[in-house]
Scaffold this motif. Structure first.
Motif, mmCIF file in Angstrom:
data_model
loop_
_atom_site.group_PDB
_atom_site.id
_atom_site.type_symbol
_atom_site.label_atom_id
_atom_site.label_comp_id
_atom_site.label_asym_id
_atom_site.label_seq_id
_atom_site.Cartn_x
_atom_site.Cartn_y
_atom_site.Cartn_z
ATOM 1 N N GLN A 79 79.314 -21.760 29.444
ATOM 2 C CA GLN A 79 80.502 -22.526 29.058
ATOM 3 C C GLN A 79 81.692 -21.609 28.803
ATOM 4 O O GLN A 79 82.811 -21.917 29.194
ATOM 5 C CB GLN A 79 80.223 -23.405 27.833
ATOM 6 N N SER A 80 81.456 -20.467 28.171
ATOM 7 C CA SER A 80 82.545 -19.502 27.955
ATOM 8 C C SER A 80 83.087 -19.011 29.283
ATOM 9 O O SER A 80 84.300 -18.880 29.464
ATOM 10 C CB SER A 80 82.051 -18.305 27.141
ATOM 11 N N TRP A 81 82.203 -18.719 30.223
ATOM 12 C CA TRP A 81 82.645 -18.231 31.523
ATOM 13 C C TRP A 81 83.420 -19.290 32.283
ATOM 14 O O TRP A 81 84.300 -18.977 33.069
ATOM 15 C CB TRP A 81 81.463 -17.740 32.345
ATOM 16 N N ARG A 82 83.106 -20.556 32.049
ATOM 17 C CA ARG A 82 83.861 -21.640 32.695
ATOM 18 C C ARG A 82 85.235 -21.799 32.047
ATOM 19 O O ARG A 82 86.189 -22.208 32.697
ATOM 20 C CB ARG A 82 83.095 -22.960 32.575
ATOM 21 N N THR A 83 85.324 -21.484 30.765
ATOM 22 C CA THR A 83 86.556 -21.693 30.000
ATOM 23 C C THR A 83 87.577 -20.588 30.237
ATOM 24 O O THR A 83 88.758 -20.862 30.400
ATOM 25 C CB THR A 83 86.227 -21.778 28.497
ATOM 26 N N TYR A 84 87.122 -19.340 30.231
ATOM 27 C CA TYR A 84 88.033 -18.204 30.375
ATOM 28 C C TYR A 84 88.243 -17.867 31.845
ATOM 29 O O TYR A 84 87.558 -18.372 32.712
ATOM 30 C CB TYR A 84 87.489 -16.984 29.615
ATOM 31 N N THR A 85 89.187 -16.972 32.086
ATOM 32 C CA THR A 85 89.449 -16.562 33.467
ATOM 33 C C THR A 85 88.245 -15.805 34.013
ATOM 34 O O THR A 85 87.480 -15.217 33.255
ATOM 35 C CB THR A 85 90.692 -15.646 33.543
ATOM 36 N N PRO A 86 88.076 -15.812 35.334
ATOM 37 C CA PRO A 86 86.948 -15.072 35.917
ATOM 38 C C PRO A 86 86.945 -13.586 35.544
ATOM 39 O O PRO A 86 85.883 -13.005 35.357
ATOM 40 C CB PRO A 86 87.134 -15.266 37.422
ATOM 41 N N VAL A 129 71.156 -21.556 36.685
ATOM 42 C CA VAL A 129 71.993 -20.722 35.812
ATOM 43 C C VAL A 129 72.745 -19.711 36.669
ATOM 44 O O VAL A 129 73.943 -19.496 36.482
ATOM 45 C CB VAL A 129 71.142 -20.025 34.728
ATOM 46 N N ARG A 130 72.052 -19.085 37.606
ATOM 47 C CA ARG A 130 72.686 -18.123 38.514
ATOM 48 C C ARG A 130 73.833 -18.775 39.267
ATOM 49 O O ARG A 130 74.935 -18.237 39.339
ATOM 50 C CB ARG A 130 71.646 -17.584 39.506
ATOM 51 N N GLN A 131 73.582 -19.950 39.836
ATOM 52 C CA GLN A 131 74.621 -20.641 40.598
ATOM 53 C C GLN A 131 75.802 -21.018 39.706
ATOM 54 O O GLN A 131 76.956 -20.917 40.119
ATOM 55 C CB GLN A 131 74.043 -21.886 41.287
ATOM 56 N N GLY A 132 75.526 -21.453 38.481
ATOM 57 C CA GLY A 132 76.603 -21.780 37.541
ATOM 58 C C GLY A 132 77.460 -20.567 37.214
ATOM 59 O O GLY A 132 78.684 -20.660 37.122
ATOM 60 N N ALA A 133 76.818 -19.407 37.045
ATOM 61 C CA ALA A 133 77.560 -18.176 36.756
ATOM 62 C C ALA A 133 78.405 -17.762 37.956
ATOM 63 O O ALA A 133 79.577 -17.389 37.806
ATOM 64 C CB ALA A 133 76.594 -17.065 36.376
ATOM 65 N N ILE A 134 77.834 -17.836 39.138
ATOM 66 C CA ILE A 134 78.565 -17.467 40.355
ATOM 67 C C ILE A 134 79.798 -18.354 40.526
ATOM 68 O O ILE A 134 80.890 -17.873 40.835
ATOM 69 C CB ILE A 134 77.636 -17.557 41.584
ATOM 70 N N LYS A 135 79.628 -19.636 40.285
ATOM 71 C CA LYS A 135 80.746 -20.571 40.425
ATOM 72 C C LYS A 135 81.818 -20.308 39.362
ATOM 73 O O LYS A 135 83.004 -20.251 39.670
ATOM 74 C CB LYS A 135 80.243 -22.008 40.325
ATOM 75 N N ALA A 136 81.391 -20.136 38.112
ATOM 76 C CA ALA A 136 82.352 -19.921 37.022
ATOM 77 C C ALA A 136 83.118 -18.612 37.188
ATOM 78 O O ALA A 136 84.307 -18.546 36.876
ATOM 79 C CB ALA A 136 81.626 -19.936 35.675
ATOM 80 N N LEU A 137 82.444 -17.576 37.663
ATOM 81 C CA LEU A 137 83.065 -16.260 37.792
ATOM 82 C C LEU A 137 83.735 -16.045 39.148
ATOM 83 O O LEU A 137 84.364 -15.013 39.372
ATOM 84 C CB LEU A 137 82.016 -15.165 37.541
ATOM 85 N N GLU A 138 83.561 -17.018 40.043
ATOM 86 C CA GLU A 138 84.184 -16.970 41.365
ATOM 87 C C GLU A 138 83.823 -15.688 42.113
ATOM 88 O O GLU A 138 84.683 -14.950 42.588
ATOM 89 C CB GLU A 138 85.706 -17.132 41.259
ATOM 90 N N ASP A 141 78.004 -13.222 44.510
ATOM 91 C CA ASP A 141 76.701 -13.048 43.881
ATOM 92 C C ASP A 141 76.912 -12.295 42.568
ATOM 93 O O ASP A 141 78.006 -11.793 42.302
ATOM 94 C CB ASP A 141 75.712 -12.323 44.793
ATOM 95 N N LEU A 142 75.885 -12.238 41.736
ATOM 96 C CA LEU A 142 76.036 -11.619 40.423
ATOM 97 C C LEU A 142 76.289 -10.107 40.534
ATOM 98 O O LEU A 142 77.032 -9.549 39.723
ATOM 99 C CB LEU A 142 74.802 -11.893 39.551
ATOM 100 N N ALA A 143 75.688 -9.471 41.514
ATOM 101 C CA ALA A 143 75.887 -8.021 41.699
ATOM 102 C C ALA A 143 77.372 -7.690 41.866
ATOM 103 O O ALA A 143 77.832 -6.665 41.386
ATOM 104 C CB ALA A 143 75.088 -7.524 42.894
ATOM 105 N N ALA A 144 78.119 -8.579 42.506
ATOM 106 C CA ALA A 144 79.545 -8.341 42.720
ATOM 107 C C ALA A 144 80.334 -8.346 41.416
ATOM 108 O O ALA A 144 81.406 -7.756 41.336
ATOM 109 C CB ALA A 144 80.113 -9.405 43.670
ATOM 110 N N GLY A 145 79.811 -8.990 40.382
ATOM 111 C CA GLY A 145 80.499 -9.045 39.101
ATOM 112 C C GLY A 145 80.111 -7.941 38.138
ATOM 113 O O GLY A 145 80.692 -7.821 37.059
ATOM 114 N N LEU A 146 79.130 -7.119 38.515
ATOM 115 C CA LEU A 146 78.664 -6.070 37.621
ATOM 116 C C LEU A 146 79.433 -4.774 37.870
ATOM 117 O O LEU A 146 79.468 -4.264 38.980
ATOM 118 C CB LEU A 146 77.165 -5.847 37.798
ATOM 119 N N ILE A 147 80.051 -4.276 36.807
ATOM 120 C CA ILE A 147 80.835 -3.040 36.892
ATOM 121 C C ILE A 147 80.023 -1.946 36.204
ATOM 122 O O ILE A 147 79.637 -2.090 35.053
ATOM 123 C CB ILE A 147 82.189 -3.189 36.159
ATOM 124 N N GLY A 148 79.752 -0.869 36.895
ATOM 125 C CA GLY A 148 79.006 0.222 36.281
ATOM 126 C C GLY A 148 77.531 -0.055 36.186
ATOM 127 O O GLY A 148 76.786 0.714 35.604
#
Length: 149
Positions: A79-86, A129-138, A141-148
Protein backbone atom coordinates in the motif's frame (compact mmCIF):
# COMPACT_ATOMS: atom_id res chain seq x y z
CA UNK A 1 14.71 22.74 -3.40
CA UNK A 2 13.54 21.50 -6.79
CA UNK A 3 11.37 18.41 -7.04
CA UNK A 4 14.07 16.56 -9.00
CA UNK A 5 16.73 17.31 -6.39
CA UNK A 6 14.35 16.31 -3.59
CA UNK A 7 13.63 13.01 -5.35
CA UNK A 8 17.34 12.29 -5.87
CA UNK A 9 18.20 13.18 -2.26
CA UNK A 10 15.32 11.07 -0.95
CA UNK A 11 16.26 8.09 -3.12
CA UNK A 12 19.87 8.37 -1.98
CA UNK A 13 18.86 8.52 1.66
CA UNK A 14 16.63 5.47 1.28
CA UNK A 15 19.38 3.54 -0.49
CA UNK A 16 21.81 4.41 2.31
CA UNK A 17 19.22 3.29 4.84
CA UNK A 18 18.81 -0.01 3.01
CA UNK A 19 22.55 -0.61 3.09
CA UNK A 20 22.90 0.25 6.77
CA UNK A 21 19.85 -1.83 7.68
CA UNK A 22 21.65 -4.87 6.35
CA UNK A 23 24.67 -4.13 8.55
CA UNK A 24 22.78 -3.82 11.82
CA UNK A 25 23.09 -6.73 14.18
CA UNK A 26 19.69 -8.07 15.06
CA UNK A 27 19.83 -10.27 18.14
CA UNK A 28 16.10 -10.50 18.72
CA UNK A 29 14.43 -13.79 17.90
CA UNK A 30 12.22 -13.78 14.84
CA UNK A 31 8.97 -15.57 14.14
CA UNK A 32 9.47 -18.64 11.98
CA UNK A 33 7.00 -17.69 9.26
CA UNK A 34 7.20 -13.94 8.69
CA UNK A 35 4.49 -11.50 9.50
CA UNK A 36 6.34 -10.08 12.50
CA UNK A 37 4.22 -8.17 14.93
CA UNK A 38 1.49 -5.84 13.84
CA UNK A 39 1.14 -2.29 15.05
CA UNK A 40 -1.64 -1.70 17.56
CA UNK A 41 -4.97 -1.46 15.77
CA UNK A 42 -3.74 -3.30 12.68
CA UNK A 43 -3.55 -6.90 11.69
CA UNK A 44 -0.57 -8.66 10.25
CA UNK A 45 -1.01 -9.87 6.67
CA UNK A 46 -1.67 -13.59 6.45
CA UNK A 47 1.31 -15.73 5.60
CA UNK A 48 1.25 -16.69 1.93
CA UNK A 49 0.73 -20.33 1.05
CA UNK A 50 3.92 -22.28 0.58
CA UNK A 51 3.90 -24.08 -2.77
CA UNK A 52 6.00 -27.08 -3.67
CA UNK A 53 9.44 -26.09 -4.92
CA UNK A 54 9.30 -25.09 -8.59
CA UNK A 55 11.36 -26.78 -11.24
CA UNK A 56 14.17 -24.56 -12.46
CA UNK A 57 13.50 -21.70 -10.04
CA UNK A 58 16.83 -20.35 -8.76
CA UNK A 59 15.94 -19.33 -5.23
CA UNK A 60 19.51 -19.67 -3.98
CA UNK A 61 18.68 -22.20 -1.28
CA UNK A 62 16.16 -19.95 0.47
CA UNK A 63 13.90 -21.96 2.77
CA UNK A 64 10.12 -21.83 2.66
CA UNK A 65 10.12 -19.95 5.99
CA UNK A 66 12.57 -17.36 4.66
CA UNK A 67 10.51 -16.94 1.48
CA UNK A 68 7.30 -16.58 3.50
CA UNK A 69 8.92 -13.83 5.55
CA UNK A 70 10.03 -11.94 2.42
CA UNK A 71 6.54 -12.26 0.97
CA UNK A 72 4.89 -11.04 4.17
CA UNK A 73 7.32 -8.12 4.50
CA UNK A 74 6.69 -7.07 0.89
CA UNK A 75 2.94 -7.49 1.24
CA UNK A 76 2.97 -5.22 4.28
CA UNK A 77 4.57 -2.46 2.15
CA UNK A 78 2.44 -2.74 -0.99
CA UNK A 79 0.00 0.00 0.00
CA UNK A 80 2.86 2.40 0.75
CA UNK A 81 4.43 1.63 -2.61
CA UNK A 82 1.10 2.33 -4.32
CA UNK A 83 0.75 5.63 -2.44
CA UNK A 84 4.22 7.12 -2.93
CA UNK A 85 6.08 7.76 -6.16
CA UNK A 86 7.84 4.78 -7.74
CA UNK A 87 11.22 6.36 -6.96
CA UNK A 88 10.50 6.46 -3.24
CA UNK A 89 8.90 3.02 -3.40
CA UNK A 90 12.04 1.53 -4.94
CA UNK A 91 13.97 2.74 -1.91
CA UNK A 92 11.40 0.93 0.22
CA UNK A 93 11.89 -2.24 -1.82
CA UNK A 94 15.63 -2.04 -1.19
CA UNK A 95 15.00 -1.57 2.53
CA UNK A 96 12.65 -4.56 2.70
CA UNK A 97 15.00 -6.86 0.76
CA UNK A 98 18.11 -5.70 2.65
CA UNK A 99 16.49 -6.11 6.05
CA UNK A 100 15.03 -9.48 5.09
CA UNK A 101 18.41 -10.74 3.83
CA UNK A 102 20.21 -9.60 6.98
CA UNK A 103 17.63 -11.07 9.34
CA UNK A 104 17.34 -14.32 7.38
CA UNK A 105 21.06 -15.00 7.11
CA UNK A 106 20.99 -14.72 3.33
CA UNK A 107 24.42 -14.11 1.78
CA UNK A 108 24.22 -10.44 0.79
CA UNK A 109 27.13 -10.57 -1.66
CA UNK A 110 25.57 -13.50 -3.46
CA UNK A 111 22.20 -11.73 -3.52
CA UNK A 112 23.82 -8.59 -4.96
CA UNK A 113 25.39 -10.68 -7.71
CA UNK A 114 22.11 -12.50 -8.42
CA UNK A 115 19.31 -9.95 -7.96
CA UNK A 116 16.98 -12.08 -10.05
CA UNK A 117 16.74 -14.51 -7.13
CA UNK A 118 14.34 -12.09 -5.45
CA UNK A 119 12.11 -12.47 -8.51
CA UNK A 120 12.47 -16.26 -8.47
CA UNK A 121 11.60 -16.44 -4.77
CA UNK A 122 8.57 -14.19 -5.01
CA UNK A 123 7.37 -15.72 -8.28
CA UNK A 124 7.44 -19.14 -6.67
CA UNK A 125 6.04 -18.29 -3.23
CA UNK A 126 3.86 -15.18 -3.68
CA UNK A 127 3.29 -14.28 -7.34
CA UNK A 128 0.43 -11.90 -6.54
CA UNK A 129 2.60 -9.88 -4.11
CA UNK A 130 5.40 -9.79 -6.70
CA UNK A 131 3.01 -8.59 -9.40
CA UNK A 132 1.57 -5.94 -7.07
CA UNK A 133 5.07 -4.64 -6.30
CA UNK A 134 6.05 -4.57 -9.97
CA UNK A 135 2.91 -2.64 -10.85
CA UNK A 136 3.22 -0.17 -7.95
CA UNK A 137 6.92 0.49 -8.61
CA UNK A 138 6.48 0.60 -12.39
CA UNK A 139 9.38 -1.77 -13.07
CA UNK A 140 9.66 -4.81 -15.39
CA UNK A 141 10.80 -7.08 -12.54
CA UNK A 142 11.95 -6.75 -8.93
CA UNK A 143 15.64 -7.05 -9.85
CA UNK A 144 15.32 -3.81 -11.82
CA UNK A 145 14.28 -1.98 -8.65
CA UNK A 146 17.17 -3.22 -6.51
CA UNK A 147 20.07 -0.79 -6.16
CA UNK A 148 23.31 -2.24 -4.84
CA UNK A 149 21.74 -5.65 -4.52
Amino acid sequence: MSLRRFTVVTAGALAALALTAGCAADTTPTAPTGGGTALPGTTAPPAPPVPAPGVGADTGGVTADQAARLCADMQAQLQSWRTYTPTIGKGGLNTVVGTWAAQSGVNMLDLIAHKSRVDAITEQYCPEVRQGAIKALEIPDLAAGLIGF
